[in-house]
Design an enzyme around this catalytic site. Structure first.
Site, PDB file in Angstrom:
ATOM      1  N   LYS A   1       0.808  -1.441   0.092  1.00  0.00           N
ATOM      2  CA  LYS A   1      -0.215  -0.479  -0.020  1.00  0.00           C
ATOM      3  C   LYS A   1       0.823   1.094   0.353  1.00  0.00           C
ATOM      4  O   LYS A   1       2.095   1.460   0.341  1.00  0.00           O
ATOM      5  CB  LYS A   1      -1.198   0.144   1.227  1.00  0.00           C
ATOM      6  CG  LYS A   1      -1.556  -1.171   1.403  1.00  0.00           C
ATOM      7  CD  LYS A   1      -2.701  -1.438   0.827  1.00  0.00           C
ATOM      8  CE  LYS A   1      -3.238  -3.219   0.754  1.00  0.00           C
ATOM      9  NZ  LYS A   1      -2.937  -4.182   0.616  1.00  0.00           N
ATOM     10  N   GLY A   2       0.037   2.212  -1.026  1.00  0.00           N
ATOM     11  CA  GLY A   2       1.161   3.381  -0.994  1.00  0.00           C
ATOM     12  C   GLY A   2       2.376   3.566  -2.273  1.00  0.00           C
ATOM     13  O   GLY A   2       3.084   4.794  -1.763  1.00  0.00           O
ATOM     14  N   CYS A   3       2.601   3.020  -2.720  1.00  0.00           N
ATOM     15  CA  CYS A   3       2.578   2.839  -4.089  1.00  0.00           C
ATOM     16  C   CYS A   3       2.888   3.124  -4.997  1.00  0.00           C
ATOM     17  O   CYS A   3       1.225   2.696  -5.120  1.00  0.00           O
ATOM     18  CB  CYS A   3       3.876   1.817  -3.483  1.00  0.00           C
ATOM     19  SG  CYS A   3       5.101   1.722  -3.065  1.00  0.00           S
ATOM     20  N   VAL A   4       2.955   4.331  -5.879  1.00  0.00           N
ATOM     21  CA  VAL A   4       2.294   4.138  -6.428  1.00  0.00           C
ATOM     22  C   VAL A   4       2.454   3.154  -8.416  1.00  0.00           C
ATOM     23  O   VAL A   4       1.963   3.276  -8.549  1.00  0.00           O
ATOM     24  CB  VAL A   4       3.098   5.737  -7.843  1.00  0.00           C
ATOM     25  CG1 VAL A   4       2.766   5.860  -8.878  1.00  0.00           C
ATOM     26  CG2 VAL A   4       3.485   6.699  -6.493  1.00  0.00           C
ATOM     27  N   SER A   5       3.905   2.551  -7.955  1.00  0.00           N
ATOM     28  CA  SER A   5       4.047   1.311  -8.948  1.00  0.00           C
ATOM     29  C   SER A   5       2.935   0.141  -7.767  1.00  0.00           C
ATOM     30  O   SER A   5       2.748   0.218  -6.701  1.00  0.00           O
ATOM     31  CB  SER A   5       4.901   1.136  -9.215  1.00  0.00           C
ATOM     32  OG  SER A   5       5.738   1.929  -9.341  1.00  0.00           O
TER      33      SER A   5
END
Length: 144
Positions: free
Chosen positions: A54-58
């Site tokens: 969670k919290g990753c753009v990728s």
């Protein structure tokens, strides 16, 4: 446990030193891309919400298993730089015990100087991947 490098696993220390030697951000990126190419194949069936960072753009996925009391991680990302960050953490934390990973302070990330080379969202993603790997270690810890 102190956050000093003497308390840090040798596998992490070696990676930190390698990245500290690369004073040029371009060299650091090249090292990440090289690490990304070395990642083991990630099982398609494991690309689930439970394994997604969670919290990753990728799109980033991480799984962990215990083999003889030691952690074995697999990871994947759809972005090469992020995949290199996953590979960095896997290389540093594979073979550690769950407790060693749970006790590991993320301060080594700053010492690599990767956080200054990365965009703020990628640097944040690096910490999120690390936190996810710690959570997976905690779930597998016999002390839990």
């Amino acid at each position: 446990m102190s956050a000093s490098s003497s308390a840090r696993p040798a596998s992490i220390e070696k990676l930190v030193q390698r990245f500290q030697k690369a004073t040029d951000p371009k060299r650091r990126y090249e090292q990440l891309l090289w690490l990304a190419k070395k990642l083991e194949e990630f099982p398609e069936a494991e690309k689930t919400d439970d394994n997604k960072v969670k919290g990753c753009v990728s799109q980033v996925y991480v799984i962990a298993d215990l083999e003889d009391g030691k952690l074995h991680y697999l990871g994947e990302s759809d972005a090469q730089i992020t995949k290199g960050l996953v590979a960095f953490l896997i290389r540093g934390m594979n073979g550690l015990t769950p407790q060693e990973v749970v006790d590991l302070s993320p301060d080594f990330i700053k010492e690599t100087q990767l956080d200054v080379s990365l965009t703020p969202s990628r640097a944040n993603g690096f910490y999120n991947i690390f936190k996810m790997m710690q959570a997976k270690a905690a779930d597998l810890s016999p002390e839990a």
